[in-house]
Design an enzyme around this catalytic site. Structure first.
Site, short mmCIF file in Angstrom:
data_model
loop_
_atom_site.label_atom_id
_atom_site.label_comp_id
_atom_site.label_asym_id
_atom_site.label_seq_id
_atom_site.Cartn_x
_atom_site.Cartn_y
_atom_site.Cartn_z
N CYS A 79 40.19 32.40 48.37
CA CYS A 79 40.69 31.53 49.63
C CYS A 79 38.43 31.24 49.67
O CYS A 79 37.60 32.50 49.49
CB CYS A 79 40.87 31.61 50.66
N GLY A 137 39.33 27.90 46.38
CA GLY A 137 40.42 27.34 46.61
C GLY A 137 40.67 26.00 46.69
O GLY A 137 40.38 25.52 47.93
N ASN A 148 40.25 35.60 54.59
CA ASN A 148 40.02 35.69 53.19
C ASN A 148 40.36 36.65 52.15
O ASN A 148 39.37 37.33 52.72
CB ASN A 148 38.45 34.83 52.45
N GLY A 149 41.09 37.11 51.24
CA GLY A 149 40.77 38.91 50.53
C GLY A 149 42.20 39.13 50.66
O GLY A 149 42.97 38.61 50.17
N CYS A 158 32.23 42.90 46.93
CA CYS A 158 32.60 42.39 45.30
C CYS A 158 31.20 42.05 44.70
O CYS A 158 30.27 40.95 44.89
CB CYS A 158 33.20 41.18 45.83
N TYR A 165 29.92 35.71 39.76
CA TYR A 165 30.16 34.41 39.23
C TYR A 165 30.70 33.89 40.79
O TYR A 165 30.60 32.41 40.57
CB TYR A 165 31.59 34.76 38.25
N SER A 222 28.50 28.74 36.21
CA SER A 222 27.96 29.28 36.21
C SER A 222 27.00 30.14 35.95
O SER A 222 26.39 31.71 36.32
CB SER A 222 29.41 30.46 37.00
N ASP A 250 27.37 33.89 29.44
CA ASP A 250 28.70 34.20 29.59
C ASP A 250 28.85 34.78 31.11
O ASP A 250 27.47 36.39 31.13
CB ASP A 250 29.76 34.20 28.77
N ASP A 251 29.66 34.55 32.21
CA ASP A 251 29.43 35.94 32.91
C ASP A 251 30.41 37.07 33.00
O ASP A 251 30.35 38.09 33.36
CB ASP A 251 29.60 35.00 34.14
N CYS A 301 41.82 43.67 39.75
CA CYS A 301 41.28 42.89 41.25
C CYS A 301 42.19 43.53 42.22
O CYS A 301 42.98 43.56 42.25
CB CYS A 301 39.96 42.35 41.77
N CYS A 320 31.18 46.75 45.16
CA CYS A 320 32.39 46.67 44.91
C CYS A 320 31.79 46.75 43.13
O CYS A 320 31.45 45.41 43.02
CB CYS A 320 32.84 46.25 45.66
N CYS A 322 36.30 46.75 39.19
CA CYS A 322 36.73 46.49 37.79
C CYS A 322 36.61 46.59 36.67
O CYS A 322 36.44 46.59 35.65
CB CYS A 322 36.90 44.39 37.85
S1 SF4 Z 1 37.60 44.95 42.33
FE1 SF4 Z 1 35.97 43.43 41.12
S2 SF4 Z 1 36.71 41.38 41.80
FE2 SF4 Z 1 37.35 43.37 43.30
S3 SF4 Z 1 35.93 42.85 44.86
FE3 SF4 Z 1 35.84 44.92 43.33
S4 SF4 Z 1 33.85 44.22 42.08
FE4 SF4 Z 1 35.14 42.05 43.38
#
Ligand code: SF4
Length: 493
Positions: free
Chosen positions: A34, A60, A134-135, A267, A273, A314, A376-377, A413, A469, A472
């Site tokens: 979003c 979005g 958003n989130g 993030c 990306y 990207s 690629d990302d 995520c 973060c 992932c």
């Molecule tokens: S888990 Fe990955 S995609 Fe989700 S907020 Fe953390 S870095 Fe971003």
């Protein structure tokens, strides 16, 4: 020739393609969830929101909405589709007011239907309340269950609604009620909350989702990305801080907080990306950050080759960085087909295999007879990477070396990005060598976590993990992720 008479082999050679929606997309890329855009103190609030949301469209595409107030009453419009499809001149002129919140939505949490389109609008004892977010609120199902047991009746299937119920049930005035409500939420979120006389802007205690402030004359603007400020001629002021809460009313803007900031964890995928290359995060231009990722990737995983190419759009910045670092020329080996309209034709699995050709083309004149480095990302399921590698081979590339500007994507995520289940993430179960075989590449290397922090974290000096973060990649989630034994990943909005 009518479509019915067209030979089947010509079905996918036109200049349109199915861009797909959600999990059935022909590309297995990750989806942003979003974007939000807020205005306080400008007579053209609705028009500014329109242009701002248009700049955030990549975040979005399923629905768009704007709610405006003139201090007396709300006027709002929401619809399914792109911003330009949902709004026209007449709709915007029916939204008078100098404060607004707007939203573009792509969601897997809650149905893809109009009642879940944001901003969500509520009537409660103190008047009207509009919410755009958003989130993802990880503990939303638990809170929702408790509220329903206590008698709350939800209007939508969107988990965002929980904050409205928490505010409505509080006996405190709006700002204190909002603070109490926000303290109960666990997850990654950026909120815009609006009544007829106040706008509240808040970010989660880790700052997982981006949210920035800008100025246009005397007006304050708020956006998921700074590219929306550029479009309306606004100046970038700063990012909203983890745990911060801003209150805007007739007395101006008050900087406050509802929670102590936790370790900063923006993030990492926003850098890699999601965000547009002309946006800034933490004062860093995204194109520049991606170029640095490409440079660090080249330092970590050089391979001798004839050309470097990036998967558009990207990965082009990173490919330029890789080329600059290695001295191997950057070439336009892959181009994205220009027309990006949508159709509602869902390709069969067989045609889906061919579908990538409608979105991307390999440039034979560039790659034929060449050893190609393809940047690629990320690799999600692996299917898209295999198709792109095969496109390059079919166009005559003699070798295809894949370099990825993120570490292997192994975990889902919980903070607002649509990811497949862990079992579908190829890196969760396969080694780098097994993935290389799967995608038919001559070699494969990923950016290391340290390399990512070095490339991006330099902008966030001194923060743990560069203020990112990276859950992932490394499974180190900044918050609790399971409540009542239930894990809720994806998106709340
Ligand atoms: S888990 Fe990955 S995609 Fe989700 S907020 Fe953390 S870095 Fe971003």
């Amino acid at each position: 020739m009518s479509d019915a008479m067209m030979p089947s082999q010509q079905l996918w050679t036109g200049d349109y393609y199915n861009e797909g929606t959600g999990r059935s997309d022909i590309f297995d890329t990750l989806k942003e969830e979003c974007g939000v855009f807020g205005v306080f103190g400008h007579p053209e609030a609705a028009s500014l929101s329109y242009y701002g949301l248009h700049a955030l469209q990549h975040r979005g595409e399923e629905s768009a909405g704007i709610c405006v107030t003139d201090g007396e009453q709300f006027n709002y419009h929401r619809g399914m589709g792109l911003v330009k499809e949902v709004f026209d001149r007449d709709k915007l002129s029916s939204l008078p007011g100098n404060r607004s919140i707007g939203h573009v939505r792509y969601s897997t949490s809650g149905d893809s239907r109009l009642t879940n389109a944001q901003p969500l609008i509520f009537k409660y004892r103190d008047g009207d309340l509009a919410v755009a977010t958003n989130g993802n609120i990880v503990n939303a199902p638990q809170i929702r269950r408790e509220l329903e047991q206590a008698g709350s009746i939800f209007q939508t299937t969107s988990d965002t609604e929980v904050i409205a119920h928490l505010i409505a049930r509080s006996s405190k005035e709006f700002v204190e009620a909002a603070k109490d409500a926000l303290r109960q939420l666990v997850g990654g979120f950026a909120f815009l909350l609006m009544t007829n006389n106040k706008l509240i802007v808040a970010s989660d205690p880790h700052g997982l989702r981006p949210l920035t402030m800008g100025r246009l004359g005397d007006a304050y603007l708020f956006s998921s990305e700074t590219c929306a400020f550029e479009v309306v001629g606004a100046e970038i002021i700063r990012d909203i801080l983890p745990g911060e809460l801003l209150v805007l009313d007739e007395n101006g803007m008050r900087e406050d907080r509802y929670a102590e900031p936790q370790r900063k964890a923006l993030c990492a995928m926003e850098y890699i990306y999601f965000s547009r290359p002309d946006s800034e995060l933490n004062g860093a231009n995204l194109h520049r950050a991606r170029k640095q990722m490409g440079q660090v990737l080249a330092q970590e995983s050089f391979v001798d080759a004839d050309v470097v190419t990036g998967v558009p759009d990207s990965s082009i910045s990173a490919a330029i960085g890789y080329a600059e670092q290695t001295g191997i020329p950057y070439e336009l080996g892959l181009i994205k087909n220009k027309y990006t309209g949508r159709t509602f034709i869902q390709p069969s699995q067989e045609l889906r295999e061919q579908g990538v050709k409608m979105k991307l083309s390999a440039v034979r004149g560039v790659v034929e007879g060449k050893r190609v480095v393809m940047i690629d990302d990320s690799i999600v399921r692996g299917t898209t990477s295999r198709r792109i590698v095969n496109l390059l081979r079919e166009a005559g590339a003699t070798e295809v070396h894949v370099r990825i500007t993120s570490p292997p994507f192994k975990n889902p995520c919980f903070y607002g990005i649509d990811t497949p289940d862990r079992a579908e993430l190829i890196a969760s179960s396969k080694s780098v060598e097994e993935i290389r075989q799967e995608i038919n590449a001559d070699s494969l290397q990923f950016l290391t976590p340290d390399g990512l922090i070095r490339a991006v974290g330099g902008f966030n000096q001194g923060d743990f993990k560069g203020g990112l973060c990276m859950a992932c990649f490394d499974n180190d989630y900044p918050t609790q992720t399971d409540f009542d034994g239930e894990e809720k990943f994806g998106c709340t909005c």
